[in-house]
Design a protein around this motif. Structure first.
Motif, PDB file in Angstrom:
ATOM      1  N   PHE A  13      48.254  38.202  40.835  1.00 25.78           N
ATOM      2  CA  PHE A  13      49.306  37.228  40.969  1.00 25.78           C
ATOM      3  C   PHE A  13      49.616  37.292  42.420  1.00 25.78           C
ATOM      4  O   PHE A  13      50.139  36.091  42.899  1.00 25.78           O
ATOM      5  CB  PHE A  13      50.646  37.794  40.187  1.00 25.78           C
ATOM      6  CG  PHE A  13      50.792  37.470  38.912  1.00 25.78           C
ATOM      7  CD1 PHE A  13      49.830  38.227  37.881  1.00 25.78           C
ATOM      8  CD2 PHE A  13      51.429  36.582  38.317  1.00 25.78           C
ATOM      9  CE1 PHE A  13      49.662  37.768  36.635  1.00 25.78           C
ATOM     10  CE2 PHE A  13      51.416  35.982  36.915  1.00 25.78           C
ATOM     11  CZ  PHE A  13      50.601  36.935  35.992  1.00 25.78           C
ATOM     12  N   THR A  14      49.503  38.305  43.031  1.00 25.17           N
ATOM     13  CA  THR A  14      49.820  38.210  44.335  1.00 25.17           C
ATOM     14  C   THR A  14      48.642  37.740  45.328  1.00 25.17           C
ATOM     15  O   THR A  14      48.673  37.200  46.375  1.00 25.17           O
ATOM     16  CB  THR A  14      50.226  39.626  45.115  1.00 25.17           C
ATOM     17  OG1 THR A  14      49.159  40.599  44.689  1.00 25.17           O
ATOM     18  CG2 THR A  14      51.400  40.167  44.378  1.00 25.17           C
ATOM     19  N   ALA A  15      47.449  37.733  44.767  1.00 23.49           N
ATOM     20  CA  ALA A  15      46.401  37.302  45.682  1.00 23.49           C
ATOM     21  C   ALA A  15      46.170  35.837  45.444  1.00 23.49           C
ATOM     22  O   ALA A  15      45.469  35.273  46.468  1.00 23.49           O
ATOM     23  CB  ALA A  15      45.084  38.023  45.234  1.00 23.49           C
ATOM     24  N   CYS A  16      46.531  35.066  44.634  1.00 24.25           N
ATOM     25  CA  CYS A  16      46.570  33.705  44.060  1.00 24.25           C
ATOM     26  C   CYS A  16      47.826  32.841  44.327  1.00 24.25           C
ATOM     27  O   CYS A  16      48.739  33.738  44.629  1.00 24.25           O
ATOM     28  CB  CYS A  16      45.837  33.491  42.990  1.00 24.25           C
ATOM     29  SG  CYS A  16      44.215  34.433  42.720  1.00 24.25           S
ATOM     30  N   GLY A  17      47.732  31.879  44.448  1.00 22.11           N
ATOM     31  CA  GLY A  17      48.919  30.902  44.380  1.00 22.11           C
ATOM     32  C   GLY A  17      49.423  30.822  43.032  1.00 22.11           C
ATOM     33  O   GLY A  17      49.335  31.580  41.840  1.00 22.11           O
ATOM     34  N   HIS A  18      49.901  29.639  42.700  1.00 22.94           N
ATOM     35  CA  HIS A  18      50.597  29.233  41.714  1.00 22.94           C
ATOM     36  C   HIS A  18      50.560  27.670  41.589  1.00 22.94           C
ATOM     37  O   HIS A  18      50.314  26.708  42.192  1.00 22.94           O
ATOM     38  CB  HIS A  18      52.217  29.716  41.656  1.00 22.94           C
ATOM     39  CG  HIS A  18      52.827  29.350  40.400  1.00 22.94           C
ATOM     40  ND1 HIS A  18      53.427  28.180  40.368  1.00 22.94           N
ATOM     41  CD2 HIS A  18      53.157  30.026  39.700  1.00 22.94           C
ATOM     42  CE1 HIS A  18      54.009  27.931  38.885  1.00 22.94           C
ATOM     43  NE2 HIS A  18      53.890  29.255  38.568  1.00 22.94           N
ATOM     44  N   VAL A  19      50.306  27.452  40.077  1.00 30.31           N
ATOM     45  CA  VAL A  19      50.113  26.046  39.652  1.00 30.31           C
ATOM     46  C   VAL A  19      50.866  25.749  38.871  1.00 30.31           C
ATOM     47  O   VAL A  19      51.332  26.160  37.612  1.00 30.31           O
ATOM     48  CB  VAL A  19      48.643  25.909  39.089  1.00 30.31           C
ATOM     49  CG1 VAL A  19      48.318  24.288  38.661  1.00 30.31           C
ATOM     50  CG2 VAL A  19      47.496  26.324  40.259  1.00 30.31           C
ATOM     51  N   THR A  20      51.626  24.499  38.866  1.00 24.48           N
ATOM     52  CA  THR A  20      52.521  23.738  38.105  1.00 24.48           C
ATOM     53  C   THR A  20      51.709  22.636  37.493  1.00 24.48           C
ATOM     54  O   THR A  20      51.513  21.632  38.436  1.00 24.48           O
ATOM     55  CB  THR A  20      53.792  23.277  38.773  1.00 24.48           C
ATOM     56  OG1 THR A  20      54.567  24.601  39.369  1.00 24.48           O
ATOM     57  CG2 THR A  20      54.781  22.671  37.686  1.00 24.48           C
ATOM     58  N   PHE A  21      51.763  22.483  36.339  1.00 24.29           N
ATOM     59  CA  PHE A  21      51.204  21.197  35.654  1.00 24.29           C
ATOM     60  C   PHE A  21      52.302  20.355  35.109  1.00 24.29           C
ATOM     61  O   PHE A  21      53.112  20.972  34.266  1.00 24.29           O
ATOM     62  CB  PHE A  21      50.174  21.465  34.531  1.00 24.29           C
ATOM     63  CG  PHE A  21      49.088  22.203  34.981  1.00 24.29           C
ATOM     64  CD1 PHE A  21      47.800  21.492  35.245  1.00 24.29           C
ATOM     65  CD2 PHE A  21      48.964  23.706  34.836  1.00 24.29           C
ATOM     66  CE1 PHE A  21      46.738  22.093  35.689  1.00 24.29           C
ATOM     67  CE2 PHE A  21      47.729  24.303  35.401  1.00 24.29           C
ATOM     68  CZ  PHE A  21      46.613  23.610  35.449  1.00 24.29           C
ATOM     69  N   LEU A  22      52.387  19.239  35.574  1.00 24.61           N
ATOM     70  CA  LEU A  22      53.833  18.541  35.626  1.00 24.61           C
ATOM     71  C   LEU A  22      53.498  17.027  35.063  1.00 24.61           C
ATOM     72  O   LEU A  22      52.576  16.483  35.540  1.00 24.61           O
ATOM     73  CB  LEU A  22      54.367  18.173  37.069  1.00 24.61           C
ATOM     74  CG  LEU A  22      55.606  17.692  37.264  1.00 24.61           C
ATOM     75  CD1 LEU A  22      56.217  18.288  38.559  1.00 24.61           C
ATOM     76  CD2 LEU A  22      55.284  16.138  37.624  1.00 24.61           C
ATOM     77  N   GLY A  23      54.244  16.834  34.079  1.00 22.71           N
ATOM     78  CA  GLY A  23      54.241  15.593  33.567  1.00 22.71           C
ATOM     79  C   GLY A  23      55.293  14.517  34.164  1.00 22.71           C
ATOM     80  O   GLY A  23      56.413  14.754  34.277  1.00 22.71           O
TER      81      GLY A  23
END
Length: 554
Positions: A13-23
């Motif tokens: 969780f700290t090594a990677c980013g974050h992805v938001t799948f958005l409609g």
């Protein structure tokens, strides 16, 4: 919504980013959810499908990276399903770099598109992600077309993608009497209708077909399964090089013509689809353009004036210094440009909004008041009625030597401003320092495409808010075509328009830009009703035959 991730060590969780799948919804920017806007504002990387990029980009922060999803298979375009550059690789690459990624898809991530595969890729590597649902195309488009999918009695609703539907799928929906929502392309609607008839649906089953749903390009046809091919042919919709456009077809009794006539709220807006020219800058026209959009119009702002500093700045410099030394009781702002001019002079001297302490501030209207608030100044006086110099004078208190220690007003304004406010303040007992804060000059010509649209009848209407906008628009872009509806804010502006060879169709009942927009909307309502009563199709002015006669409307 809480992020979801695969069961891998927490260090991922700290090594990677974050992805938001958005409609992003089916097309109307107003259908973005609050959570979607929040996610877009925090994105480092925005990866959006081409058809929704303009919908979401305006909510992203400045400098956000927007890698392009380019079409790599031209042969797929006619089928309406272009193959895009591998979005999964783009998403994963950005997330591995520690970025906050927003992956925007049209409609809803769970019902439209193939976001599931990208979510699985994130889960496999332990990249945290979340899903922000959107208004699904198959749900939003029927709502905007005036076709409810269910009623109080309830009914089965089936969603079918005609491009991938199997024979078993067609057989199941064909043998039911529920509502069927079919996603297909314009030139494949008749084939989908044929599949349903072959599977058991009656040829006289009602059907609606909507293209460009939820946008001001929306168009809906009502027919039956057996007649849809003929209806589209008679309407000269097909054959067409744009036959690959995606459409939503709703099959069932709830799409009957009689019901839709009562429920088609979107396409029956007074100015639906009208392209309206507003001769103002985007900043000046903000509230007016919003009002026009609420009527279904597509406003296009074209500046007709440009703002430059005064030729002799010394008078402005003395007045600003007078603000600090207590020379004035009031300062009155009659435009956003006046606020900008004073603010720039403040910044030049190292001053800020605190210099207004002890001074009463007046603003001529809401947009000017908004500009002051952004500067950090809350106006003491905004007209309660008409937003104009006359409206400001109606609320302005007379000078009282007992309660007003100073009798002087600072009025920064344009070099071509009228004397109405100055004369009115003097009559109320005030001394006025009438200072040229900026000069207005004719703007540069708009792009060639806009000029051609103005002269060639590409605009349905133009709003003239002053005589100068008439003269300047004709000077920089040419005279609007005779099919274009001409709307003027008052008799003086109308007279100038007529002097330039324009026939005035709409005259505002009051000298207010919002009343002018209302008058244009009322004109659109009357025009629509006249067409319906005559049994004619409802068209926009730009679709009329050149030379059609028009009557002046007040």
């Amino acid at each position: 919504m809480s992020p979801t991730a695969a069961s891998k060590p927490s260090s991922a969780f700290t090594a990677c980013g974050h992805v938001t799948f958005l409609g992003a919804g089916p097309g109307d920017p107003g259908l973005l959810t609050l959570r979607a806007v929040e996610a877009l504002a925090g994105a480092d990387v925005l990866i959006a499908e081409p058809d929704v990029l303009d919908v979401v980009r305006g909510h992203a922060r400045a400098g956000v990276s927007t890698p392009e999803l380019a079409v790599v298979d031209d042969a797929s375009i006619p089928a309406g399903v272009p193959v895009l550059r591998d979005a999964t690789n783009l998403v994963m690459e950005a997330a591995r770099g520690g970025k906050r990624v927003v992956r925007a898809v049209s409609g809803d991530p769970g019902l439209d598109g193939n976001a599931g595969a990208e979510m699985l890729a994130c889960a496999a590597e332990g990249i945290p992600f979340e899903v922000v649902p959107g208004v699904a195309t198959a749900v939003g488009v029927p709502a905007y077309a005036g076709v409810p999918l269910r009623d109080a009695e309830g009914a089965d609703v089936r969603f079918v993608d005609a491009r991938t539907a199997s024979e078993r799928c067609w057989a199941e929906v064909g043998s039911s009497d529920g509502t069927v929502v079919v996603s297909t392309s314009l030139d494949s609607v008749a084939a989908a209708a044929g599949e349903l008839v072959s599977a058991g649906r009656k040829p006289d089953t009602p059907l609606t077909v909507t293209v460009a749903g939820t946008t001001t390009r929306q168009r809906t046809w009502t027919a039956t399964l057996g007649s849809i091919a003929q209806v589209l042919k008679q309407a000269k919709v097909l054959p067409s090089p744009e036959g690959h456009q995606s459409v939503i077809a709703v099959v069932g009794e709830r799409s009957s013509a009689a019901q839709r006539d009562q429920l088609a709220w979107f396409e029956s807006k007074p100015l639906f689809g009208w392209k309206v020219l507003v001769p103002r800058t985007k900043e000046q026209a903000a509230s007016l353009s919003d009002q026009l959009r609420s009527y279904g119009a597509v406003p296009s702002e074209v500046p007709t004036i440009a703002v430059e500093p005064p030729r002799t700045p010394q008078q402005m410099e003395r007045a600003v210094k007078g603000l600090v030394t207590g020379r004035y009781e009031w300062i009155a702002f009659t435009s956003v440009n006046a606020v900008k001019a004073v603010r720039e002079k403040f910044e030049e001297y190292g001053l800020d909004a605190r210099a207004f302490a002890g001074i009463k501030v007046a603003a001529v209207g809401e947009q000017t008041a908004k500009a002051l608030i952004e500067f950090g100044v809350k106006p003491d006086l905004v007209p309660s009625g008409e937003q104009s110099a006359a409206g400001l004078l109606e609320d302005w208190p007379p000078y009282d030597p007992v309660f007003d220690p100073i009798d002087r007003v600072f009025l920064p304004r344009a070099d071509i401003a009228t004397e109405t406010l100055v004369a009115g303040l003097i009559e109320l007992g005030w001394e006025v320092d009438d200072v040229t804060a900026y000069r207005t000059v004719r703007a540069s010509p708009p792009p060639a495409e806009t000029r051609e649209a103005i002269k060639g009848g590409g605009f349905d209407a133009v709003l003239f808010t002053s005589s100068s906008t008439v003269r300047n628009l004709v000077g920089i872009a040419g005279k609007p075509h005779n099919v274009t509806v001409i709307a003027c804010i008052g008799p003086a502006t109308a007279k100038t328009a007529e002097e330039h060879g324009l026939r005035v169709d709409v005259l505002s009942p009051e000298p207010s830009v919002h009343k002018l927009a209302e008058a244009l909307a009322e004109f659109g309502i009357r025009r629509r009703q006249a067409a319906l009563e005559a049994g004619d199709p409802v068209t926009r002015p730009s679709e009329r035959r050149p030379g059609a006669r028009r009557r002046r409307t007040t």
